[in-house]
Scaffold this motif. Structure first.
Motif, PDB file in Angstrom:
ATOM      1  N   GLN A 237      11.561   2.504 -11.218  1.00 33.05           N
ATOM      2  CA  GLN A 237      10.409   2.784 -12.087  1.00 33.05           C
ATOM      3  C   GLN A 237       9.151   2.104 -11.529  1.00 33.05           C
ATOM      4  OE1 GLN A 237      12.160   1.554 -15.811  1.00 33.05           O
ATOM      5  NE2 GLN A 237      10.380   2.336 -16.889  1.00 33.05           N
ATOM      6  N   VAL A 238       9.302   0.818 -11.181  1.00 30.84           N
ATOM      7  CA  VAL A 238       8.161   0.054 -10.676  1.00 30.84           C
ATOM      8  C   VAL A 238       7.735   0.591  -9.319  1.00 30.84           C
ATOM      9  CG1 VAL A 238       7.414  -2.231  -9.895  1.00 30.84           C
ATOM     10  CG2 VAL A 238       8.809  -2.012 -11.948  1.00 30.84           C
ATOM     11  N   PHE A 239       8.722   0.880  -8.449  1.00 31.10           N
ATOM     12  CA  PHE A 239       8.432   1.374  -7.102  1.00 31.10           C
ATOM     13  C   PHE A 239       7.614   2.670  -7.190  1.00 31.10           C
ATOM     14  CE2 PHE A 239       9.630   3.791  -3.276  1.00 31.10           C
ATOM     15  CZ  PHE A 239       9.165   2.896  -2.313  1.00 31.10           C
ATOM     16  N   ASN A 240       8.066   3.590  -8.056  1.00 32.59           N
ATOM     17  CA  ASN A 240       7.351   4.860  -8.177  1.00 32.59           C
ATOM     18  C   ASN A 240       5.939   4.656  -8.727  1.00 32.59           C
ATOM     19  OD1 ASN A 240       9.480   6.264  -7.124  1.00 32.59           O
ATOM     20  ND2 ASN A 240      10.452   6.566  -9.127  1.00 32.59           N
ATOM     21  N   ALA A 241       5.837   3.736  -9.685  1.00 30.46           N
ATOM     22  CA  ALA A 241       4.508   3.480 -10.267  1.00 30.46           C
ATOM     23  C   ALA A 241       3.576   2.874  -9.220  1.00 30.46           C
ATOM     24  CB  ALA A 241       4.629   2.550 -11.471  1.00 30.46           C
ATOM     25  N   ILE A 242       4.115   1.998  -8.366  1.00 28.77           N
ATOM     26  CA  ILE A 242       3.279   1.392  -7.315  1.00 28.77           C
ATOM     27  C   ILE A 242       2.820   2.472  -6.341  1.00 28.77           C
ATOM     28  CG2 ILE A 242       3.336  -0.147  -5.286  1.00 28.77           C
ATOM     29  CD1 ILE A 242       5.103  -2.042  -6.924  1.00 28.77           C
ATOM     30  N   LYS A 243       3.747   3.357  -5.973  1.00 28.77           N
ATOM     31  CA  LYS A 243       3.384   4.432  -5.036  1.00 28.77           C
ATOM     32  C   LYS A 243       2.301   5.316  -5.636  1.00 28.77           C
ATOM     33  CE  LYS A 243       5.900   4.650  -1.394  1.00 28.77           C
ATOM     34  NZ  LYS A 243       5.388   4.140  -0.118  1.00 28.77           N
TER      35      LYS A 243
ATOM     36  N   GLY B 288       0.848  -1.193   0.000  1.00 28.83           N
ATOM     37  CA  GLY B 288       0.000   0.000   0.000  1.00 28.83           C
ATOM     38  C   GLY B 288       0.878   1.235   0.000  1.00 28.83           C
ATOM     39  N   LYS B 289       0.230   2.329   0.274  1.00 23.05           N
ATOM     40  CA  LYS B 289       0.828   3.660   0.255  1.00 23.05           C
ATOM     41  C   LYS B 289       2.084   3.770   1.139  1.00 23.05           C
ATOM     42  CE  LYS B 289      -1.706   7.640   1.558  1.00 23.05           C
ATOM     43  NZ  LYS B 289      -2.884   8.382   1.201  1.00 23.05           N
ATOM     44  N   HIS B 290       2.065   3.042   2.283  1.00 20.64           N
ATOM     45  CA  HIS B 290       3.162   3.203   3.235  1.00 20.64           C
ATOM     46  C   HIS B 290       4.261   2.169   3.072  1.00 20.64           C
ATOM     47  CE1 HIS B 290       0.702   6.222   5.018  1.00 20.64           C
ATOM     48  NE2 HIS B 290      -0.289   5.353   5.144  1.00 20.64           N
ATOM     49  N   SER B 291       4.129   1.301   2.089  1.00 23.00           N
ATOM     50  CA  SER B 291       5.151   0.247   1.928  1.00 23.00           C
ATOM     51  C   SER B 291       6.474   0.852   1.481  1.00 23.00           C
ATOM     52  CB  SER B 291       4.715  -0.776   0.888  1.00 23.00           C
ATOM     53  OG  SER B 291       3.466  -1.275   1.226  1.00 23.00           O
ATOM     54  N   GLY B 292       7.531   0.328   2.044  1.00 22.28           N
ATOM     55  CA  GLY B 292       8.862   0.817   1.676  1.00 22.28           C
ATOM     56  C   GLY B 292       9.465  -0.049   0.582  1.00 22.28           C
ATOM     57  N   ARG B 293      10.720   0.317   0.227  1.00 19.68           N
ATOM     58  CA  ARG B 293      11.399  -0.406  -0.852  1.00 19.68           C
ATOM     59  C   ARG B 293      11.577  -1.895  -0.530  1.00 19.68           C
ATOM     60  NH1 ARG B 293      12.832   4.571  -1.678  1.00 19.68           N
ATOM     61  NH2 ARG B 293      13.086   5.273  -3.824  1.00 19.68           N
ATOM     62  N   ASN B 294      11.872  -2.198   0.748  1.00 22.81           N
ATOM     63  CA  ASN B 294      12.102  -3.597   1.108  1.00 22.81           C
ATOM     64  C   ASN B 294      10.866  -4.449   0.900  1.00 22.81           C
ATOM     65  OD1 ASN B 294      14.669  -3.963   1.649  1.00 22.81           O
ATOM     66  ND2 ASN B 294      14.522  -3.655   3.886  1.00 22.81           N
ATOM     67  N   ALA B 295       9.731  -3.896   1.349  1.00 17.44           N
ATOM     68  CA  ALA B 295       8.474  -4.642   1.202  1.00 17.44           C
ATOM     69  C   ALA B 295       8.170  -4.857  -0.278  1.00 17.44           C
ATOM     70  CB  ALA B 295       7.339  -3.878   1.869  1.00 17.44           C
ATOM     71  N   VAL B 296       8.407  -3.838  -1.078  1.00 15.75           N
ATOM     72  CA  VAL B 296       8.124  -3.965  -2.508  1.00 15.75           C
ATOM     73  C   VAL B 296       9.071  -4.989  -3.138  1.00 15.75           C
ATOM     74  CG1 VAL B 296       8.107  -2.751  -4.731  1.00 15.75           C
ATOM     75  CG2 VAL B 296       7.098  -1.681  -2.720  1.00 15.75           C
ATOM     76  N   ARG B 297      10.351  -4.936  -2.718  1.00 17.51           N
ATOM     77  CA  ARG B 297      11.316  -5.929  -3.237  1.00 17.51           C
ATOM     78  C   ARG B 297      10.861  -7.352  -2.886  1.00 17.51           C
ATOM     79  NH1 ARG B 297      15.960  -3.666  -5.281  1.00 17.51           N
ATOM     80  NH2 ARG B 297      16.452  -1.769  -4.143  1.00 17.51           N
ATOM     81  N   ASN B 298      10.450  -7.541  -1.625  1.00 20.04           N
ATOM     82  CA  ASN B 298       9.975  -8.865  -1.194  1.00 20.04           C
ATOM     83  C   ASN B 298       8.787  -9.328  -2.022  1.00 20.04           C
ATOM     84  OD1 ASN B 298      11.597  -9.757   0.779  1.00 20.04           O
ATOM     85  ND2 ASN B 298      10.582  -8.588   2.388  1.00 20.04           N
ATOM     86  N   LYS B 299       7.881  -8.384  -2.240  1.00 17.18           N
ATOM     87  CA  LYS B 299       6.678  -8.722  -3.009  1.00 17.18           C
ATOM     88  C   LYS B 299       7.076  -9.120  -4.436  1.00 17.18           C
ATOM     89  CE  LYS B 299       2.722  -8.641  -2.532  1.00 17.18           C
ATOM     90  NZ  LYS B 299       1.938  -9.843  -2.259  1.00 17.18           N
ATOM     91  N   LEU B 300       7.983  -8.347  -5.048  1.00 17.41           N
ATOM     92  CA  LEU B 300       8.403  -8.670  -6.415  1.00 17.41           C
ATOM     93  C   LEU B 300       9.060 -10.042  -6.458  1.00 17.41           C
ATOM     94  CD1 LEU B 300       9.801  -5.218  -7.620  1.00 17.41           C
ATOM     95  CD2 LEU B 300       7.639  -6.255  -8.223  1.00 17.41           C
ATOM     96  N   ASP B 301       9.855 -10.343  -5.411  1.00 24.95           N
ATOM     97  CA  ASP B 301      10.489 -11.672  -5.339  1.00 24.95           C
ATOM     98  C   ASP B 301       9.434 -12.764  -5.266  1.00 24.95           C
ATOM     99  OD1 ASP B 301      13.052 -10.932  -5.546  1.00 24.95           O
ATOM    100  OD2 ASP B 301      13.484 -10.908  -3.381  1.00 24.95           O
ATOM    101  N   SER B 302       8.416 -12.525  -4.413  1.00 24.73           N
ATOM    102  CA  SER B 302       7.396 -13.570  -4.252  1.00 24.73           C
ATOM    103  C   SER B 302       6.610 -13.762  -5.539  1.00 24.73           C
ATOM    104  CB  SER B 302       6.457 -13.240  -3.087  1.00 24.73           C
ATOM    105  OG  SER B 302       5.536 -12.263  -3.489  1.00 24.73           O
ATOM    106  N   LEU B 303       6.610 -12.740  -6.407  1.00 29.14           N
ATOM    107  CA  LEU B 303       5.917 -12.871  -7.690  1.00 29.14           C
ATOM    108  C   LEU B 303       6.880 -13.292  -8.793  1.00 29.14           C
ATOM    109  CD1 LEU B 303       3.744  -9.598  -7.554  1.00 29.14           C
ATOM    110  CD2 LEU B 303       2.957 -11.929  -7.226  1.00 29.14           C
ATOM    111  N   SER B 304       8.123 -13.655  -8.381  1.00 22.44           N
ATOM    112  CA  SER B 304       9.175 -14.039  -9.340  1.00 22.44           C
ATOM    113  C   SER B 304       9.502 -12.910 -10.302  1.00 22.44           C
ATOM    114  CB  SER B 304       8.776 -15.262 -10.163  1.00 22.44           C
ATOM    115  OG  SER B 304       8.415 -16.290  -9.352  1.00 22.44           O
ATOM    116  N   ILE B 305       9.456 -11.674  -9.803  1.00 16.19           N
ATOM    117  CA  ILE B 305       9.851 -10.546 -10.647  1.00 16.19           C
ATOM    118  C   ILE B 305      11.089  -9.930 -10.008  1.00 16.19           C
ATOM    119  CG2 ILE B 305       9.007  -8.491 -11.868  1.00 16.19           C
ATOM    120  CD1 ILE B 305       6.192  -9.223 -11.033  1.00 16.19           C
ATOM    121  N   GLY B 306      12.009 -10.794  -9.574  1.00 15.65           N
ATOM    122  CA  GLY B 306      13.131 -10.302  -8.802  1.00 15.65           C
ATOM    123  C   GLY B 306      14.299  -9.780  -9.625  1.00 15.65           C
TER     124      GLY B 306
END
Ligand code: KIV
Ligand code: ZN
Length: 509
Positions: free
Chosen positions: A356-362, A329-347
């Motif tokens: 680019q992805v982090f900013n788009a998610i925010k 969500g809005k308050h997620s940091g880079r680490n959480a987003v990295r973890n999420k991308l890993d869990s989706l195999s987008i690591g």
């Protein structure tokens, strides 16, 4: 005989031949990466002699591949074979896949060659491939309509010349399961040296039997299955990878066969393909459709509550449909987003792509309360795996009303560094947006296809739009997703225009 089945994925070759499934280089590299994550044994990356673009993408995929075998397709002719080898040779484990038709119909009308000449071509072609590598596959195109004893001679010739995999395709999706199994068994039993090759099948789905025919062939000794994600491919498509993998897993008691597919990656793989080619997964699609695990009737729901196994033969988790516990969500940091991308195999994103992805998610989180996994996947496909564009949508606004009045749209688009603006009308808001953009770009393409799909549930779901445009004999499909459906329409239209322009310039779109 080993009980290990090899999965040969041809999403990037046969799959890409299906209408509207054309992918650009970045998209192909992304799918190729996912095929490795999915545990595919061999991927067919393309048909290098068919175009410069195909040659380059096969070569890039071959260089990117880690341990997966990379095959290129070629006709049984010297120039094709040489080109194919040039494209795949840098892979850690390259394969040349050559083919020639063997049915009376194809030999007479397509090849215009006598069977004896066809045998000589197979012998010369396969020998040339074997001069490059030990990993040679030969396909007898239209095998299911070939004469059995001639097919045995074909297979004997190919094995003698150096083929290590023999593929017997049901090219036109004509075979019936029992009949196909009988054919495969006959060829294996009646061909000298058949034990020197792995037998493979490649089934098309014209009668809806591709997976059934593949299973029938595996149960009599074939050990390679040619498949595509979601079953895309020529005409009605190929055998669907996810259906075959789960049939073998769920009914291991029946088939007794093993494979290396990581079934938890099935849903992410099908979603990625769907977003990449802009074709939604049908709700009732086996394994990955939205309804595949939904239980509507009261009797079923009651049974499920008492014991899931009453109506569920596999769990959603086993095919990768997890209820994620990591909410972005809005308050997620880079680490959480990295973890999420890993869990989706987008690591495997570069730092720049990650930003680019982090900013788009925010940006999305500012507008949308819950960010679903599908939203993130859509952002990655939309933001990262793109070719440089000629046109960039800067803004769009639309006004429509329930009164009997035309809709009004205004758009601003950057064209070669210059901002252009236009406003105009349409029958409805989508029509107005498309008219305004076409006029602004000075183009008049025909709209061949237009589809909208809500990526997730809820009124704030992102809308995924696919637009196919045709102009001057060329067609291109654009896609986009956005929480504002009309912005999605505008972005998808501009994306299609960008792809059309790339096609005109003959770039590897
Ligand atoms: O359908 C078919 O026969 C093919 C071959 C080239 C393997 O795609
Ligand atoms: Zn095919």
């Amino acid at each position: 005989m080993s009980n290990r089945v090899f999965f040969f994925d041809t999403t990037l070759r046969d799959g890409e031949q299906s209408p509207g499934a054309t992918m650009n280089l970045q998209e192909k590299l992304r799918i190729a990466h996912q095929l490795e994550v999915l545990g595919v044994d061999i991927m067919e990356a393309g048909f290098p002699a068919s175009s410069q673009g195909d040659f380059e993408s096969v070569q890039r995929i071959a260089r990117q591949a880690k341990s997966i075998q990379v095959a290129g397709l070629c006709r049984c002719m010297d120039s094709d074979i040489d080109r194919c080898w040039e494209a795949v040779k840098d892979a850690k484990n390259p394969r040349i896949h050559t083919f020639l038709s063997t049915s009376p119909l194809h030999m007479k009308y397509k090849l215009r060659k006598d069977p004896e000449v066809v045998l000589q071509m197979i012998e010369a072609g396969v020998r040339r491939c074997a001069g490059y590598t030990d990993n040679v596959e030969f396909s007898a195109e239209d095998a299911s309509r070939s004469e059995r004893d001639f097919l045995c001679r074909v297979v004997e010739t190919a094995i003698k010349a150096g083929a290590t995999t023999i593929n017997l395709p049901d090219t036109v999706g004509y075979a019936q399961p029992q009949e196909f199994a009988d054919l495969i068994r006959y060829v294996i039993e009646n061909t000298p040296n058949s034990d020197k090759a792995i037998f493979s099948v490649h089934c098309h789905n014209d009668l809806g039997l591709a997976v059934a025919n593949t299973l029938a062939a595996l149960s009599v000794g074939a050990r390679q299955a040619e498949v595509t994600i979601s079953g895309i491919g020529e005409r009605a498509g190929n055998a669907a990878l996810e259906e075959l993998a789960m049939a073998l897993r769920v009914r291991k008691d029946y088939y007794g066969l093993e494979h290396g597919i990581v079934t938890e990656q099935l849903y992410p793989s099908c979603r990625l393909l769907s977003m990449t080619i802009g074709q939604p997964i049908p709700n009732n699609k086996a394994i990955v459709g939205a309804n595949a695990f939904a239980h509507e009737s009261g009797i079923h729901q009651d049974g499920m509550l008492k014991n899931r196994e009453t109506y569920e033969i596999m769990t959603p988790q086993s095919v990768g449909r997890n209820e994620s516990n990591l909410v972005i969500g809005k308050h997620s940091g880079r680490n959480a987003v990295r973890n999420k991308l890993d869990s989706l195999s987008i690591g495997s994103l570069s730092e720049e792509q990650f930003e680019q992805v982090f900013n788009a998610i925010k940006a999305l989180a500012d507008k949308k309360k819950t960010i679903h996994d599908e939203d993130i996947e859509a952002l990655v496909v939309g933001e990262v795996y793109r070719m440089p564009d000629s046109f960039k949508l800067l803004s769009v606004s639309v006004q429509s009303s329930t009164e009997n009045m035309p809709a009004i749209a205004a758009a601003a688009i950057e064209v070669k560094g210059e901002v252009k603006r236009n406003a105009g009308f349409g029958v409805g808001p989508v029509d107005a947006v498309f008219n305004v953009i076409a006029e602004l770009l000075g183009r008049n393409p025909e709209l061949e296809r237009f589809a909208i799909n809500a990526i997730t549930g809820g009124t704030d779901a992102q809308g995924e739009v696919t637009v196919t445009l045709a102009e001057n004999g060329l067609t291109a499909t654009g896609r986009a997703s956005h929480h504002d459906i009309l912005t999605s329409c505008a972005k998808a239209y501009v994306d299609a225009m960008n792809r059309l322009v790339r096609k005109e310039k003959d770039e590897n779109y």
